[in-house]
Design a protein around this motif. Structure first.
Motif, PDB file in Angstrom:
ATOM      1  N   SER A   6      41.999  28.696  39.644  1.00  0.00           N
ATOM      2  CA  SER A   6      43.184  28.802  38.776  1.00  0.00           C
ATOM      3  C   SER A   6      43.662  30.252  38.707  1.00  0.00           C
ATOM      4  CB  SER A   6      42.862  28.340  37.347  1.00  0.00           C
ATOM      5  OG  SER A   6      42.351  27.036  37.350  1.00  0.00           O
ATOM      6  N   ALA A   7      42.710  31.176  38.563  1.00  0.00           N
ATOM      7  CA  ALA A   7      43.079  32.593  38.494  1.00  0.00           C
ATOM      8  C   ALA A   7      43.744  33.022  39.795  1.00  0.00           C
ATOM      9  CB  ALA A   7      41.845  33.445  38.213  1.00  0.00           C
ATOM     10  N   ALA A   8      43.219  32.522  40.924  1.00  0.00           N
ATOM     11  CA  ALA A   8      43.805  32.878  42.224  1.00  0.00           C
ATOM     12  C   ALA A   8      45.218  32.309  42.359  1.00  0.00           C
ATOM     13  CB  ALA A   8      42.909  32.373  43.356  1.00  0.00           C
ATOM     14  N   ILE A   9      45.447  31.133  41.803  1.00  0.00           N
ATOM     15  CA  ILE A   9      46.786  30.528  41.850  1.00  0.00           C
ATOM     16  C   ILE A   9      47.772  31.410  41.077  1.00  0.00           C
ATOM     17  CG2 ILE A   9      48.179  28.526  41.132  1.00  0.00           C
ATOM     18  CD1 ILE A   9      45.510  26.865  41.433  1.00  0.00           C
ATOM     19  N   PHE A  10      47.365  31.828  39.887  1.00  0.00           N
ATOM     20  CA  PHE A  10      48.227  32.734  39.125  1.00  0.00           C
ATOM     21  C   PHE A  10      48.442  34.043  39.890  1.00  0.00           C
ATOM     22  CE2 PHE A  10      47.286  30.284  35.146  1.00  0.00           C
ATOM     23  CZ  PHE A  10      48.603  30.103  34.749  1.00  0.00           C
ATOM     24  N   GLY A  11      47.377  34.539  40.485  1.00  0.00           N
ATOM     25  CA  GLY A  11      47.495  35.798  41.238  1.00  0.00           C
ATOM     26  C   GLY A  11      48.498  35.653  42.372  1.00  0.00           C
ATOM     27  N   TYR A  12      48.356  34.588  43.117  1.00  0.00           N
ATOM     28  CA  TYR A  12      49.238  34.339  44.264  1.00  0.00           C
ATOM     29  C   TYR A  12      50.689  34.198  43.803  1.00  0.00           C
ATOM     30  CZ  TYR A  12      51.135  32.062  48.417  1.00  0.00           C
ATOM     31  OH  TYR A  12      51.895  31.757  49.518  1.00  0.00           O
ATOM     32  N   CYS A  13      50.913  33.374  42.801  1.00  0.00           N
ATOM     33  CA  CYS A  13      52.289  33.051  42.405  1.00  0.00           C
ATOM     34  C   CYS A  13      52.981  34.192  41.666  1.00  0.00           C
ATOM     35  CB  CYS A  13      52.320  31.776  41.554  1.00  0.00           C
ATOM     36  SG  CYS A  13      51.889  30.298  42.499  1.00  0.00           S
ATOM     37  N   THR A  14      52.203  35.138  41.123  1.00  0.00           N
ATOM     38  CA  THR A  14      52.847  36.280  40.460  1.00  0.00           C
ATOM     39  C   THR A  14      52.806  37.527  41.351  1.00  0.00           C
ATOM     40  OG1 THR A  14      50.759  36.931  39.429  1.00  0.00           O
ATOM     41  CG2 THR A  14      52.197  35.515  38.118  1.00  0.00           C
ATOM     42  N   ASN A  15      52.318  37.399  42.584  1.00  0.00           N
ATOM     43  CA  ASN A  15      52.114  38.575  43.446  1.00  0.00           C
ATOM     44  C   ASN A  15      51.336  39.649  42.696  1.00  0.00           C
ATOM     45  OD1 ASN A  15      53.574  37.634  45.722  1.00  0.00           O
ATOM     46  ND2 ASN A  15      55.463  38.046  44.585  1.00  0.00           N
ATOM     47  N   ALA A  16      50.245  39.228  42.088  1.00  0.00           N
ATOM     48  CA  ALA A  16      49.513  40.143  41.205  1.00  0.00           C
ATOM     49  C   ALA A  16      48.991  41.357  41.964  1.00  0.00           C
ATOM     50  CB  ALA A  16      48.359  39.391  40.541  1.00  0.00           C
ATOM     51  N   GLN A  17      48.811  42.416  41.194  1.00  0.00           N
ATOM     52  CA  GLN A  17      48.231  43.636  41.728  1.00  0.00           C
ATOM     53  C   GLN A  17      46.737  43.421  42.008  1.00  0.00           C
ATOM     54  OE1 GLN A  17      48.836  46.525  38.645  1.00  0.00           O
ATOM     55  NE2 GLN A  17      47.171  47.839  39.403  1.00  0.00           N
ATOM     56  N   SER A  18      46.090  42.601  41.187  1.00  0.00           N
ATOM     57  CA  SER A  18      44.671  42.280  41.403  1.00  0.00           C
ATOM     58  C   SER A  18      44.295  41.062  40.563  1.00  0.00           C
ATOM     59  CB  SER A  18      43.776  43.462  40.978  1.00  0.00           C
ATOM     60  OG  SER A  18      43.937  43.707  39.604  1.00  0.00           O
ATOM     61  N   VAL A  19      43.179  40.446  40.962  1.00  0.00           N
ATOM     62  CA  VAL A  19      42.567  39.383  40.161  1.00  0.00           C
ATOM     63  C   VAL A  19      41.147  39.844  39.853  1.00  0.00           C
ATOM     64  CG1 VAL A  19      41.710  36.993  40.198  1.00  0.00           C
ATOM     65  CG2 VAL A  19      43.964  37.521  41.164  1.00  0.00           C
ATOM     66  N   THR A  20      40.731  39.702  38.602  1.00  0.00           N
ATOM     67  CA  THR A  20      39.372  40.106  38.234  1.00  0.00           C
ATOM     68  C   THR A  20      38.631  38.929  37.615  1.00  0.00           C
ATOM     69  OG1 THR A  20      40.167  42.329  37.728  1.00  0.00           O
ATOM     70  CG2 THR A  20      37.982  41.751  36.890  1.00  0.00           C
ATOM     71  N   ILE A  21      37.463  38.628  38.172  1.00  0.00           N
ATOM     72  CA  ILE A  21      36.585  37.612  37.593  1.00  0.00           C
ATOM     73  C   ILE A  21      35.490  38.353  36.831  1.00  0.00           C
ATOM     74  CG2 ILE A  21      34.961  35.752  38.114  1.00  0.00           C
ATOM     75  CD1 ILE A  21      36.551  35.124  40.614  1.00  0.00           C
ATOM     76  N   TRP A  22      35.429  38.108  35.528  1.00  0.00           N
ATOM     77  CA  TRP A  22      34.439  38.796  34.679  1.00  0.00           C
ATOM     78  C   TRP A  22      33.207  37.910  34.560  1.00  0.00           C
ATOM     79  CZ3 TRP A  22      35.377  43.718  32.892  1.00  0.00           C
ATOM     80  CH2 TRP A  22      36.700  44.176  32.991  1.00  0.00           C
ATOM     81  N   LYS A  23      32.039  38.475  34.898  1.00  0.00           N
ATOM     82  CA  LYS A  23      30.822  37.655  34.925  1.00  0.00           C
ATOM     83  C   LYS A  23      29.673  38.305  34.173  1.00  0.00           C
ATOM     84  CE  LYS A  23      29.780  35.090  38.292  1.00  0.00           C
ATOM     85  NZ  LYS A  23      30.302  33.732  38.428  1.00  0.00           N
ATOM     86  N   ASP A  24      28.580  37.540  34.048  1.00  0.00           N
ATOM     87  CA  ASP A  24      27.404  38.092  33.365  1.00  0.00           C
ATOM     88  C   ASP A  24      26.470  38.815  34.343  1.00  0.00           C
ATOM     89  OD1 ASP A  24      26.580  35.847  34.708  1.00  0.00           O
ATOM     90  OD2 ASP A  24      25.584  34.900  32.996  1.00  0.00           O
ATOM     91  N   VAL A  25      26.923  39.020  35.572  1.00  0.00           N
ATOM     92  CA  VAL A  25      26.169  39.822  36.540  1.00  0.00           C
ATOM     93  C   VAL A  25      27.042  40.997  36.961  1.00  0.00           C
ATOM     94  CG1 VAL A  25      24.636  38.047  37.452  1.00  0.00           C
ATOM     95  CG2 VAL A  25      26.957  38.238  38.354  1.00  0.00           C
ATOM     96  N   ALA A  26      26.432  41.954  37.647  1.00  0.00           N
ATOM     97  CA  ALA A  26      27.126  43.215  37.942  1.00  0.00           C
ATOM     98  C   ALA A  26      28.258  43.074  38.954  1.00  0.00           C
ATOM     99  CB  ALA A  26      26.109  44.230  38.444  1.00  0.00           C
ATOM    100  N   GLY A  27      28.289  41.956  39.682  1.00  0.00           N
ATOM    101  CA  GLY A  27      29.300  41.754  40.713  1.00  0.00           C
ATOM    102  C   GLY A  27      28.793  40.655  41.617  1.00  0.00           C
ATOM    103  N   VAL A  28      29.197  40.680  42.892  1.00  0.00           N
ATOM    104  CA  VAL A  28      28.612  39.735  43.845  1.00  0.00           C
ATOM    105  C   VAL A  28      27.292  40.340  44.297  1.00  0.00           C
ATOM    106  CG1 VAL A  28      28.886  38.550  46.047  1.00  0.00           C
ATOM    107  CG2 VAL A  28      30.901  38.980  44.619  1.00  0.00           C
ATOM    108  N   LEU A  29      26.214  39.609  44.115  1.00  0.00           N
ATOM    109  CA  LEU A  29      24.903  40.117  44.522  1.00  0.00           C
ATOM    110  C   LEU A  29      24.543  39.507  45.874  1.00  0.00           C
ATOM    111  CD1 LEU A  29      22.968  39.836  41.136  1.00  0.00           C
ATOM    112  CD2 LEU A  29      24.503  41.629  41.933  1.00  0.00           C
ATOM    113  N   ASN A  30      23.553  40.090  46.544  1.00  0.00           N
ATOM    114  CA  ASN A  30      23.220  39.562  47.866  1.00  0.00           C
ATOM    115  C   ASN A  30      22.277  38.359  47.801  1.00  0.00           C
ATOM    116  OD1 ASN A  30      20.850  40.913  47.244  1.00  0.00           O
ATOM    117  ND2 ASN A  30      20.491  41.519  49.368  1.00  0.00           N
TER     118      ASN A  30
END
Ligand code: ASP
Ligand code: MG
Length: 415
Positions: A202-226
């Motif tokens: 859903s966030a990506a859809i909003f990002g795409y349709c508004t030509n957003a500057q960025s999309v940020t997913i806020w999580k309980d981890v530091a980022g994408v982990l390996n």
């Protein structure tokens, strides 16, 4: 425009709602669309409610009470003044929910599911929007079903991009917009959903349709982990990765970003940030075009509780196009999502999530023409950017049933 997404873990109690308010307070000068999930594990609670509604109506009250109690605890803590208008707004949603529950079950499980489950996000965002407005973060609450349009494929609805784009163009973005992930509506106005964990999409859809500057997913981890830190305590954060790598990781089963999220962002080169809501100042991970960082770290993806099924024709024919298309048709009919396949002249092996009903219906469909054997409780391990040393380490003391290697990925079915 920036788009933020907060998942269930970021709104699991009153404290976490307050934390979101403190993050958003820093972005009041930005144009912002904030997509929020149902609180904590509420979507699971809604699934119990839905199962009660469809199969055990005498349990509906109990399932509903759990949902109401959970939200009330949070409400009371956030809004000690019981005269606050949030109580009216939440009661109105609960009233609508009861109206759906009062109708008798139509025998269409998927539609019933979609007409109920989204109240988790509607209630969550109503609480958050009121809390923010009462605490200095001015915002408008948006019923996302008015903008995200889909077909009527309940529980896995496909986006009507044109209709959605037209609606998003008309949004008034003068204030922060607080809206729901996961849900949309079809041309009849019925609520649809994009599949579990669909809020990232859903966030990506909003990002795409508004030509957003960025999309940020806020999580309980530091980022994408390996690796998933729950199974792999030494997991390391990946600072930077390409859209391609993110798609590969989610294709192989990494759950950190919903698989459909990346493509719309890649098409418009919108960077995706994955950041910690606990340490919002930290850098997190950025997913962007350049592939130059992708090989720096190996990634590990474990998918547990798989079943490995091997299927051989009883008539000693070889595994060829005709057999394969028959087997694939039966897999599709049983709604099985295949995670790995391997074939030899006389047998065809598939690995997928072990779900009793689906396995049973597949076996029934195959038993006349095929001999079917299986190994259950196996794990599917994928290692991206492996070295031989890593492979040795990961498979020592394990029974390996299948091993597949390509240039960048090694995959094992093991126990
Ligand atoms: N609340 C939904 C779920 O838990 C959607 C989401 O969080 O992405 O699946
Ligand atoms: Mg979630």
């Amino acid at each position: 425009m920036k788009v933020f997404k907060f998942g269930g873990a970021s709104v699991k109690d009153a404290e976490s709602v307050k934390n979101i308010a403190s993050i958003l307070a820093n972005y009041q000068d930005d144009k912002l669309i904030v997509v929020v999930s149902a609180m904590g594990k509420m979507t699971n609670a809604f699934e119990w409610l839905i199962n009660s509604y469809c199969y055990s109506p005498n349990k509906v009250r109990q399932s509903l009470n759990e949902i109401v109690d959970f939200h009330n605890t949070i409400l009371w803590e956030l809004f000690p003044d019981k005269g606050h208008k949030v109580y009216i707004a939440v009661n109105e949603l609960l009233f609508q929910l009861e109206e759906v529950l009062d109708k008798s079950y139509s025998n269409d499980y998927d539609q019933a599911y979609d007409s109920l489950v989204g109240y988790g996000e509607l209630i969550s965002t109503t609480i958050i929007s009121h809390y923010l407005n009462s605490n200095g973060v001015e915002n408008d609450w948006l019923d996302v079903r008015k903008v995200i349009k889909t077909n009527s494929d309940f529980r896995q609805a496909k986006i009507d991009w044109e209709g959605t784009q037209t609606n998003i163009n008309k949004l008034n973005d003068s204030k922060i917009i607080i809206s729901q992930g996961f849900i949309g509506s079809d041309s009849e106005g019925s609520t649809t959903t994009l599949g579990r964990e669909g809020s990232d999409f859903s966030a990506a859809i909003f990002g795409y349709c508004t030509n957003a500057q960025s999309v940020t997913i806020w999580k309980d981890v530091a980022g994408v982990l390996n690796a998933d830190p729950k199974h792999f305590p030494d997991a390391i954060k990946i600072d930077k990765m390409s859209y391609r790598e993110a798609i590969e990781l989610s294709y192989y089963g990494a759950t950190v970003i919903h698989p459909k999220t990346i493509k719309p962002l890649e098409n418009k080169l919108i960077p995706l940030y994955v950041k910690s809501f606990l340490n919002p100042e930290d850098e997190g991970t950025v997913v962007q075009k350049s592939t130059s960082h992708d090989k720096l770290l190996p990634s590990y993806i474990f998918i547990k509780d798989q079943i490995l099924v091997s299927i051989s024709p009883k008539d000693f024919s070889f595994i060829a196009e005709d057999n394969m298309s028959f087997i694939f048709a039966k897999l599709a009919e049983a709604k099985i999502k295949v995670n790995l396949i391997q074939n030899s002249a006389l047998s065809f092996s598939v690995c997928f999530k072990n779900e009793e009903k689906k396995v049973e219906s597949l076996f029934n469909a195959l038993e006349n023409s095929f001999e079917v054997k299986y190994n259950d409780k196996v794990t599917l391990l994928t290692i991206r950017h492996f070295t031989e040393e890593i492979l040795d380490k990961m498979t020592v003391d394990k029974t390996v049933f299948i091993e597949q290697k390509s240039r960048n990925s090694a995959r094992f079915v093991l126990r």
